[in-house]
Each structure stands twice: as structure tokens, then as C-alpha cells.
Design a protein around this motif. Structure first.
Motif, PDB file in Angstrom:
ATOM      1  N   GLU A   1      17.839  -1.116  63.159  1.00  0.00           N
ATOM      2  CA  GLU A   1      17.344  -0.805  61.808  1.00  0.00           C
ATOM      3  C   GLU A   1      18.003   0.457  61.264  1.00  0.00           C
ATOM      4  N   ALA A   2      18.124   1.483  62.095  1.00  0.00           N
ATOM      5  CA  ALA A   2      18.746   2.736  61.657  1.00  0.00           C
ATOM      6  C   ALA A   2      20.218   2.517  61.307  1.00  0.00           C
ATOM      7  N   PHE A   3      20.893   1.700  62.110  1.00  0.00           N
ATOM      8  CA  PHE A   3      22.298   1.401  61.829  1.00  0.00           C
ATOM      9  C   PHE A   3      22.432   0.666  60.498  1.00  0.00           C
ATOM     10  N   LEU A   4      21.622  -0.349  60.278  1.00  0.00           N
ATOM     11  CA  LEU A   4      21.698  -1.119  59.039  1.00  0.00           C
ATOM     12  C   LEU A   4      21.364  -0.249  57.828  1.00  0.00           C
ATOM     13  N   ASP A   5      20.424   0.669  57.990  1.00  0.00           N
ATOM     14  CA  ASP A   5      20.094   1.592  56.898  1.00  0.00           C
ATOM     15  C   ASP A   5      21.278   2.517  56.604  1.00  0.00           C
ATOM     16  N   LEU A   6      21.971   2.948  57.658  1.00  0.00           N
ATOM     17  CA  LEU A   6      23.155   3.789  57.489  1.00  0.00           C
ATOM     18  C   LEU A   6      24.235   3.039  56.708  1.00  0.00           C
ATOM     19  N   VAL A   7      24.462   1.789  57.062  1.00  0.00           N
ATOM     20  CA  VAL A   7      25.466   0.984  56.387  1.00  0.00           C
ATOM     21  C   VAL A   7      25.081   0.779  54.924  1.00  0.00           C
ATOM     22  N   GLU A   8      23.806   0.473  54.694  1.00  0.00           N
ATOM     23  CA  GLU A   8      23.338   0.244  53.330  1.00  0.00           C
ATOM     24  C   GLU A   8      23.527   1.488  52.457  1.00  0.00           C
ATOM     25  N   GLU A   9      23.219   2.625  53.019  1.00  0.00           N
ATOM     26  CA  GLU A   9      23.383   3.885  52.297  1.00  0.00           C
ATOM     27  C   GLU A   9      24.848   4.113  51.927  1.00  0.00           C
ATOM     28  N   GLY A  10      25.747   3.769  52.840  1.00  0.00           N
ATOM     29  CA  GLY A  10      27.176   3.930  52.573  1.00  0.00           C
ATOM     30  C   GLY A  10      27.652   3.060  51.428  1.00  0.00           C
ATOM     31  N   TYR A  11      27.169   1.824  51.383  1.00  0.00           N
ATOM     32  CA  TYR A  11      27.579   0.923  50.307  1.00  0.00           C
ATOM     33  C   TYR A  11      27.040   1.365  48.949  1.00  0.00           C
ATOM     34  N   LYS A  12      25.964   2.103  48.942  1.00  0.00           N
ATOM     35  CA  LYS A  12      25.360   2.551  47.675  1.00  0.00           C
ATOM     36  C   LYS A  12      25.985   3.849  47.154  1.00  0.00           C
ATOM     37  N   ARG A  13      26.850   4.445  47.944  1.00  0.00           N
ATOM     38  CA  ARG A  13      27.355   5.789  47.636  1.00  0.00           C
ATOM     39  C   ARG A  13      28.002   5.881  46.256  1.00  0.00           C
ATOM     40  N   HIS A  14      28.792   4.860  45.884  1.00  0.00           N
ATOM     41  CA  HIS A  14      29.547   4.945  44.632  1.00  0.00           C
ATOM     42  C   HIS A  14      29.010   4.040  43.524  1.00  0.00           C
ATOM     43  N   GLY A  15      27.927   3.323  43.774  1.00  0.00           N
ATOM     44  CA  GLY A  15      27.313   2.496  42.739  1.00  0.00           C
ATOM     45  C   GLY A  15      28.230   1.422  42.164  1.00  0.00           C
ATOM     46  N   ASN A  16      28.989   0.770  43.027  1.00  0.00           N
ATOM     47  CA  ASN A  16      29.976  -0.213  42.564  1.00  0.00           C
ATOM     48  C   ASN A  16      29.331  -1.502  42.056  1.00  0.00           C
ATOM     49  N   PRO A  17      29.894  -2.098  41.002  1.00  0.00           N
ATOM     50  CA  PRO A  17      29.385  -3.398  40.548  1.00  0.00           C
ATOM     51  C   PRO A  17      29.630  -4.510  41.564  1.00  0.00           C
ATOM     52  N   TYR A  18      30.775  -4.441  42.274  1.00  0.00           N
ATOM     53  CA  TYR A  18      31.170  -5.545  43.166  1.00  0.00           C
ATOM     54  C   TYR A  18      31.119  -5.167  44.641  1.00  0.00           C
ATOM     55  N   HIS A  19      31.812  -4.121  45.022  1.00  0.00           N
ATOM     56  CA  HIS A  19      31.872  -3.729  46.440  1.00  0.00           C
ATOM     57  C   HIS A  19      30.612  -2.951  46.804  1.00  0.00           C
ATOM     58  N   ASN A  20      29.531  -3.685  47.021  1.00  0.00           N
ATOM     59  CA  ASN A  20      28.224  -3.071  47.232  1.00  0.00           C
ATOM     60  C   ASN A  20      27.454  -3.801  48.325  1.00  0.00           C
ATOM     61  N   CYS A  21      26.176  -3.492  48.440  1.00  0.00           N
ATOM     62  CA  CYS A  21      25.340  -4.071  49.505  1.00  0.00           C
ATOM     63  C   CYS A  21      25.284  -5.597  49.441  1.00  0.00           C
ATOM     64  N   THR A  22      25.220  -6.131  48.236  1.00  0.00           N
ATOM     65  CA  THR A  22      25.126  -7.580  48.075  1.00  0.00           C
ATOM     66  C   THR A  22      26.384  -8.253  48.608  1.00  0.00           C
ATOM     67  N   HIS A  23      27.541  -7.659  48.337  1.00  0.00           N
ATOM     68  CA  HIS A  23      28.806  -8.204  48.849  1.00  0.00           C
ATOM     69  C   HIS A  23      28.827  -8.184  50.375  1.00  0.00           C
ATOM     70  N   SER A  24      28.381  -7.101  50.973  1.00  0.00           N
ATOM     71  CA  SER A  24      28.340  -7.011  52.431  1.00  0.00           C
ATOM     72  C   SER A  24      27.476  -8.114  53.029  1.00  0.00           C
ATOM     73  N   ALA A  25      26.277  -8.281  52.491  1.00  0.00           N
ATOM     74  CA  ALA A  25      25.362  -9.311  52.991  1.00  0.00           C
ATOM     75  C   ALA A  25      25.954 -10.699  52.788  1.00  0.00           C
ATOM     76  N   ASP A  26      26.627 -10.912  51.669  1.00  0.00           N
ATOM     77  CA  ASP A  26      27.225 -12.200  51.359  1.00  0.00           C
ATOM     78  C   ASP A  26      28.338 -12.544  52.347  1.00  0.00           C
TER      79      ASP A  26
END
Length: 290
Positions: free
Chosen positions: A72-97
């Protein structure tokens, strides 16, 4: 007669919001899985739910002794990283997809039983982190603007090199509490890390046509392909798969990618740089760009 009680859910599934879990169990095994719906029902935390679900599906927590709080801590770390720049495309949804699409390919084509456990772990890890802390700009932008990342990585696969380096560094900096691979033996760790690096570096679009050629050449004798190449092809295919999904998903992804590209083009114009390919909103034909 009383019906037998249902078996209680394992803790890893109980950590997923009830609605999201029901959605994943219903549709995570489908090619046209809707990651935007998962993002909405998890409160913008699709990586956490998708990661927990897929680690359970492949029984990776038990196979590698990964404790649930660490995952859980690892996944939260990854999620936080994807949110860093607020990208429309390269974001959390893309990672999960991308993670879901990789695992669909594994399950649909029997690869999960052909690959070793460490290869499955490496592929899922790579899929989740492959765009970690993406800047919302392309490698070409970094090279043209002579960014710090371009200087550090010598203009070669700048972002891809950074994604891998950054996630390993942060995972180790935070210690045992989110070090997903702390239970691997030294030999397993070397193999795991090597596979992840090769897979993520192969998501660099500059290698796309060489990969397509290699795949076509391998059709007569696919058994001759190196295993790491097969893993890299799976991740690369998943990474750019949205044009092969249903129109509703493809159209939405295209809008997000175009918005990110055009924002880069605007910035390049402000800096007096030539617009990168597909980034000039005044000249790019969106349909042909896809």
C-alpha cells in the motif's frame, strides 16, 4: 437448509473500496476496461486499487513475502509521483490502464504460466511505474531546452531513464516501509531490476519502429526471441494501446494526449524553440496524428 457462509475476502481485497472492487472483478479482465471509471470511483486513486487487485490476481504478495502495508505504501508513493505535474495524459489513470492492459495480455494468451514469478512481478512493477513523475513534456523538449534531466541522462531516453531511477531512489530512501522488493534475494533483485530497466527504456517511442520490425521478423520463430524482449513488447504495446480500444476510450485518451502536446508546443513557442512533432496546435491534424 442454511446456505454456507461465503469465504471472507482476503485483506488485500478488503483494502480496495467496495465499489471499485466490484467494478474490477466485473471488468478488469476485459480488453475495453474503462480506467476513467476506476479513477472516478476511487477518488483519483486508481493505481492503489488496480495495483492491489493485480498483485492479488497473480498471488505476488504470498510468492514474494510482500506485506500489505508495504504494498500500500509503495502504491501510494507511485500515485503521488504521477500527480506531481498534473498531466492531462501521463497520470495515474494512464498507469492503471497500462498495468491492466499488460495483465490482460498475460492472462488472455497464457503467458502468465509461461513466465517466471519474478518476470511477472517485474512486468507489473514496470507497468505501474513506467511514467513515474512524468513532466508532461517529451524527450525532444528536454533535449531542445537543455533541461537538467537531459544533461543528467546525456540526451538519451531522458524521461524513461528518469522514471526508473526516480522510483528506485525514492523507494529505497523511504526504507523498509515501502520497499516492495526488500524480500528478494540478491540474485532475484539483480534480475528484477535489470528487467524493469530494459522494459521501461523500451517505452521510448524512438525505439518503436525497430521493435515493430523485430516483432515481425520473429513471427516465423517466436521461440528465439529473448524473454526480456517479449516482456518489453508487452509493455510497449500496452503503453500505446488506446487506439485499439473502443472509440469512446480512444477519443477521450486522444483529447488528453493532444492537450498535453499542445501545451508543450505553446511553451516551445514562448521559448523560441521549434515545435516538437505533433505539438503545434496550429498545424497538427489530430486524426492523422493518431
Amino acid at each position: 437448509e442454511e446456505e454456507p457462509d461465503e469465504e471472507p475476502l482476503p485483506p488485500i481485497l478488503l483494502a480496495i473500496p467496495t465499489r471499485a472492487l466490484a467494478f474490477l472483478e466485473q471488468s478488469a479482465h476485459q480488453w475495453d476496461f474503462d480506467p476513467f471509471a476506476l479513477t472516478d470511483m476511487t477518488g483519483e486513486r486508481p493505481i492503489r486499487s488496480m495495483g492491489l487487485y493485480l498483485f492479488h490476481q497473480f498471488d505476488l504478495t504470498d510468492k514474494f513475502g510482500i506485506q500489505l502495508p508495504v504494498l500500500e505504501a509503495f502504491l501510494d508513493l507511485v500515485e503521488e509521483g504521477y500527480k506531481r505535474h498534473g498531466n492531462p495524459y501521463h497520470n495515474c489513470t494512464h498507469s492503471a490502464d497500462v498495468a491492466q492492459t499488460c495483465c490482460f495480455i498475460l492472462s488472455r494468451h497464457g503467458l502468465a504460466s509461461w513466465l517466471s514469478d519474478i518476470e511477472v512481478l517485474a512486468l507489473l512493477f514496470a507497468a505501474l511505474i513506467h511514467d513515474f513523475e512524468h513532466t508532461g513534456t517529451t524527450n525532444n523538449y528536454h533535449v531542445q531546452s537543455r533541461s537538467q534531466l537531459a544533461v543528467v541522462y546525456n540526451d538519451k531516453s531522458v524521461l524513461e531513464s528518469y522514471h526508473v531511477s526516480a522510483v528506485f531512489r525514492k523507494m529505497h530512501e523511504q526504507g523498509a516501509k515501502c520497499n516492495l522488493v526488500k524480500c528478494l534475494s540478491p540474485t532475484e533483485y539483480r534480475q528484477f531490476r535489470s528487467l524493469v530497466i530494459e522494459m521501461v527504456l523500451a517505452t521510448d517511442m524512438s525505439t518503436h519502429f525497430a521493435q515493430v520490425t523485430a516483432m515481425k521478423d520473429a513471427i516465423p520463430c517466436p521461440e528465439n526471441l529473448p524473454r526480456v524482449d517479449i516482456l518489453a513488447y508487452i509493455l510497449h504495446a500496452a503503453d500505446i494501446s488506446h487506439p485499439a480500444k473502443i472509440w469512446r476510450l480512444h477519443e477521450r485518451w486522444t483529447g488528453k494526449l493532444t492537450a498535453e502536446f499542445f501545451a508543450q508546443g505553446d511553451r516551445e513557442k514562448e521559448l523560441g524553440l521549434a515545435c516538437s512533432p505533433l505539438c503545434d496546435r496550429d498545424k497538427t491534424m489530430v486524426a492523422s496524428s493518431q
